[in-house]
Design an enzyme around this catalytic site. Structure first.
Site, PDB file in Angstrom:
ATOM      1  N   CYS A  21      -2.554   9.475   2.173  1.00 42.65           N
ATOM      2  CA  CYS A  21      -2.155   8.845   0.906  1.00 42.65           C
ATOM      3  C   CYS A  21      -3.204   9.062  -0.170  1.00 42.65           C
ATOM      4  CB  CYS A  21      -1.881   7.358   1.116  1.00 42.65           C
ATOM      5  SG  CYS A  21      -3.278   6.487   1.820  1.00 42.65           S
ATOM      6  N   GLU A  28       0.882  -1.177   0.000  1.00 42.78           N
ATOM      7  CA  GLU A  28       0.000   0.000   0.000  1.00 42.78           C
ATOM      8  C   GLU A  28       0.911   1.215   0.000  1.00 42.78           C
ATOM      9  OE1 GLU A  28      -3.263  -0.261  -0.162  1.00 42.78           O
ATOM     10  OE2 GLU A  28      -3.486  -2.402   0.223  1.00 42.78           O
TER      11      GLU A  28
HETATM   12  P1  NAD Z   1       8.199   5.027   4.778  1.00 42.52           P
HETATM   13  O1  NAD Z   1       8.243   4.182   3.552  1.00 42.52           O
HETATM   14  O2  NAD Z   1       9.334   5.931   5.024  1.00 42.52           O
HETATM   15  O3  NAD Z   1       8.051   4.109   6.074  1.00 42.52           O
HETATM   16  C1  NAD Z   1       7.000   3.189   6.223  1.00 42.52           C
HETATM   17  C2  NAD Z   1       7.417   2.138   7.227  1.00 42.52           C
HETATM   18  O4  NAD Z   1       8.507   1.409   6.693  1.00 42.52           O
HETATM   19  C3  NAD Z   1       7.898   2.699   8.569  1.00 42.52           C
HETATM   20  O5  NAD Z   1       7.455   1.872   9.606  1.00 42.52           O
HETATM   21  C4  NAD Z   1       9.405   2.630   8.431  1.00 42.52           C
HETATM   22  O6  NAD Z   1      10.086   2.535   9.670  1.00 42.52           O
HETATM   23  C5  NAD Z   1       9.551   1.338   7.643  1.00 42.52           C
HETATM   24  N1  NAD Z   1      10.826   1.200   6.921  1.00 42.52           N
HETATM   25  C6  NAD Z   1      11.638   2.167   6.436  1.00 42.52           C
HETATM   26  N2  NAD Z   1      12.726   1.603   5.854  1.00 42.52           N
HETATM   27  C7  NAD Z   1      12.582   0.272   5.962  1.00 42.52           C
HETATM   28  C8  NAD Z   1      13.373  -0.841   5.546  1.00 42.52           C
HETATM   29  N3  NAD Z   1      14.517  -0.679   4.909  1.00 42.52           N
HETATM   30  N4  NAD Z   1      12.918  -2.070   5.821  1.00 42.52           N
HETATM   31  C9  NAD Z   1      11.736  -2.261   6.443  1.00 42.52           C
HETATM   32  N5  NAD Z   1      10.961  -1.248   6.880  1.00 42.52           N
HETATM   33  C10 NAD Z   1      11.369   0.001   6.638  1.00 42.52           C
HETATM   34  O7  NAD Z   1       6.813   5.815   4.715  1.00 42.52           O
HETATM   35  P2  NAD Z   1       6.260   6.885   5.757  1.00 42.52           P
HETATM   36  O8  NAD Z   1       7.066   8.128   5.585  1.00 42.52           O
HETATM   37  O9  NAD Z   1       6.137   6.294   7.107  1.00 42.52           O
HETATM   38  O10 NAD Z   1       4.776   7.118   5.207  1.00 42.52           O
HETATM   39  C11 NAD Z   1       4.465   7.989   4.184  1.00 42.52           C
HETATM   40  C12 NAD Z   1       4.260   7.258   2.870  1.00 42.52           C
HETATM   41  O11 NAD Z   1       3.310   6.210   3.050  1.00 42.52           O
HETATM   42  C13 NAD Z   1       3.672   8.141   1.791  1.00 42.52           C
HETATM   43  O12 NAD Z   1       4.317   7.860   0.572  1.00 42.52           O
HETATM   44  C14 NAD Z   1       2.218   7.711   1.724  1.00 42.52           C
HETATM   45  O13 NAD Z   1       1.581   7.945   0.487  1.00 42.52           O
HETATM   46  C15 NAD Z   1       2.333   6.264   2.020  1.00 42.52           C
HETATM   47  N6  NAD Z   1       1.052   5.748   2.511  1.00 42.52           N
HETATM   48  C16 NAD Z   1       0.338   4.909   1.733  1.00 42.52           C
HETATM   49  C17 NAD Z   1      -0.898   4.445   2.162  1.00 42.52           C
HETATM   50  C18 NAD Z   1      -1.744   3.518   1.326  1.00 42.52           C
HETATM   51  O14 NAD Z   1      -2.659   2.920   1.874  1.00 42.52           O
HETATM   52  N7  NAD Z   1      -1.487   3.355   0.046  1.00 42.52           N
HETATM   53  C19 NAD Z   1      -1.381   4.863   3.396  1.00 42.52           C
HETATM   54  C20 NAD Z   1      -0.623   5.738   4.156  1.00 42.52           C
HETATM   55  C21 NAD Z   1       0.596   6.170   3.713  1.00 42.52           C
END
Ligand code: NAD
Length: 521
Positions: free
Chosen positions: A269, A235
């Site tokens: 998002c 997602e």
């Molecule tokens: P992010 O990708 O930076 O982090 C998401 C999660 O992944 C966090 O828990 C983070 O600690 C973890 N993470 C980071 N690096 C990792 C790695 N190497 N291995 C495993 N886990 C890792 O995203 P964010 O900044 O927390 O959220 C914002 C983004 O999420 C935006 O792009 C938004 O559009 C998206 N989002 C999508 C949806 C959806 O349903 N499509 C919903 C909400 C947010």
């Protein structure tokens, strides 16, 4: 054990401190979830549903305190925590407490004429241990949805919340265990992405990944899943457009778009990031929109738009404003960037005179910016709406529902709202997911619950015939007989069918007598 602090985006003060888990600690949680899988998967589904019904009740009873905790680490208003995070979590939990058994009941299907006497059906079995990784923007509901789906289907879970919103993960475990989910079914890995998250995605004992976050990190998680041939639901980011036609109720459009673009400080998002308005109503719509936007306030009081959560995200948004103004965009309300705001707040900004070469027209913004652009014909609007690499959601505003449906069909996204914003997520009976670089697969609904299971097809034959015509030694004349049988089965039109029937009859009779000889009654 090392710890890390969570700092409030509004006050700059420390809110909480949590263990920074390393690989050993993450592996231990996965082992614990694996062990618990034996008993939880064997718990009757009706029992699991009863616990989930109680869980929705526990969540509702504790909602005010939980809203405070969500707001403290995320910076959103308690009201938005209540509506978007807590209410939608109650609703999805209740939905599966009422529907999981029906959705996961065995599905009977019809057999085929060459294999008579069989019972055919498929069943849904829990996969095992699910790794769930969630973001900070709707930190609670984006954890509850996948966790509740996974455990309703009989799996156990290791959840890694975003480090900024770790307490939201703790609340997920807390309310589910208060309702009767046994300790060890839901496990929380606290820590950052590069150490804790990475350890989780590299653990060799995970049966499925569910990731919500940026497209960039999602691709890394998906690569790890592919290396082990383990399914992964992704997602990811979005760049959603709203299209306002000249037939729209402009008051409804302005109120809905202001909310869709600026609630949660634009960090949604499926928030609207591009607004396309048919030229004859452009000025009128802009006037109505600005009448709302100029009165919006940053901050955490009810009715405010909340705060940016992450300094890094705020920088991206400011960078897009600088890029757009350098290329000729105008910011509204006038002087909007001169106001002094608390903590990490950013004001809601509408941009006009926007051109396609500006960063905010292709990159995800994830902040309170809304470019409003006039269009002359619908092809032009749809081309812009579909011009990004994303395909999460979208919206159409028109009072001509036929026009709305036609436009919705041409927008390449996982969902579209007609005369609404954001609400596809809040309906647990609708699948939620994105296409293109916005994601792979979906959750919520019956499709989403079944995604947390392995599907097993089963055939049952009670016995009777000891040998089929295709078993060894193959019955004489079977090659020609099979060709005749296929001609009969797939022939179209009565005369062809009758002709083919007489041709295949001798083979069918021979099959029957051969079957009888071999034990068929
Ligand atoms: P992010 O990708 O930076 O982090 C998401 C999660 O992944 C966090 O828990 C983070 O600690 C973890 N993470 C980071 N690096 C990792 C790695 N190497 N291995 C495993 N886990 C890792 O995203 P964010 O900044 O927390 O959220 C914002 C983004 O999420 C935006 O792009 C938004 O559009 C998206 N989002 C999508 C949806 C959806 O349903 N499509 C919903 C909400 C947010």
């Amino acid at each position: 054990m090392n710890t890390f602090d969570v700092i409030s985006p509004m006050t700059g003060q420390k809110v909480n401190s949590f263990p920074q888990m390393d690989r050993k600690e993450v592996d231990a949680l996965v082992q614990k979830a694996r062990k618990k899988f034996e008993t939880w998967s064997a718990t009757p589904i009706k029992e699991r549903m009863k616990i989930l019904a109680r869980a929705a009740e526990v969540l509702a009873e504790n909602a005010p305190g939980y809203a405070e905790r969500i707001s403290a680490e995320n910076g959103k208003t308690k009201f938005e925590a209540m509506v978007a995070d807590l209410y939608s979590s109650c609703d999805v939990t209740k939905y599966y407490s009422e529907n999981a058994a029906k959705i996961l009941a065995p599905v009977k299907v019809k057999g085929n004429p060459m294999m008579p006497g069989r019972k055919l059906y498929y069943v849904f079995e829990p996969k095992g241990v699910i790794a769930i990784i969630s973001p900070w923007n709707y930190p609670f509901c984006l954890s509850v949805g996948p966790v509740v789906s996974a455990i309703a289907a009989g799996n156990t879970v290791v959840l890694k919340p975003s480090s900024q919103t770790t307490d939201c993960g703790i609340i997920v475990k807390e309310f589910l265990e208060k309702a009767g989910v046994p300790e060890g079914v839901v496990n929380i890995a606290t820590g950052n992405g590069s150490v804790t998250g990475q350890a989780l995605i590299e653990n060799p004992d995970i049966d499925m990944y569910f990731f919500t976050g940026s497209t960039e990190v999602g691709k890394q998680v998906n690569i790890k899943a592919a290396e082990r041939l383990v399914p992964a639901i992704m997602e990811l980011g979005g760049k959603d457009a709203a299209i306002v036609t000249k037939n729209a109720d402009l008051d409804r459009a302005a109120h809905t778009i202001a909310w869709g673009a600026f609630s949660n400080c634009g960090q949604t998002c499926i928030g609207m990031e591009i607004c396309l308005v048919e030229r004859p109503v452009y000025n009128q719509f802009l006037e109505k929109l600005m009448a709302i936007v100029k009165n919006l306030k940053s901050g955490t009081q009810t009715g405010c738009v909340g705060s940016m959560t992450m300094a890094s995200q705020r920088k991206i948004v400011e960078g897009q404003i600088a890029d757009a103004t350098a290329k000729g965009a105008k910011l509204l309300p006038e002087g909007v960037m001169n106001c002094k705001l608390e903590g990490m707040c950013l004001p809601p900004v509408v941009l006009t005179d926007v051109t396609m070469d500006m960063k905010l027209m292709k990159d995800e913004t994830f902040g309170p910016l809304l470019p409003v652009i006039p269009y002359d014909n619908i092809d032009e609007a749809i081309k812009i709406a579909n011009s990004t690499t994303y395909g999460l959601s979208g919206a159409v505003f028109t009072s001509d529902m036929e026009e709305g449906r036609k436009i919705a069909a041409r927008i390449k996204t996982g969902s579209v709202n007609i005369n609404d914003a954001l609400i596809t997520f809040a309906a647990p009976a609708l699948p939620f997911g994105g296409v293109k670089e916005s994601g792979v697969g979906c959750y919520h609904s019956e499709v989403g619950l079944r995604a947390f299971t392995d599907i097993k097809s089963i055939t049952e034959y009670k016995g009777g015939t000891k040998k089929e015509f295709f078993h060894y030694p193959v019955m004489e004349g079977s090659l020609e007989g099979m060709a005749d049988a296929m001609n009969f089965m797939y022939a179209q039109g009565a005369s062809k069918k009758i002709k083919a029937f007489f041709k295949v009859m001798p083979f069918m009779l021979k099959m029957q007598s051969d079957g009888k000889k071999n034990g068929k009654k």
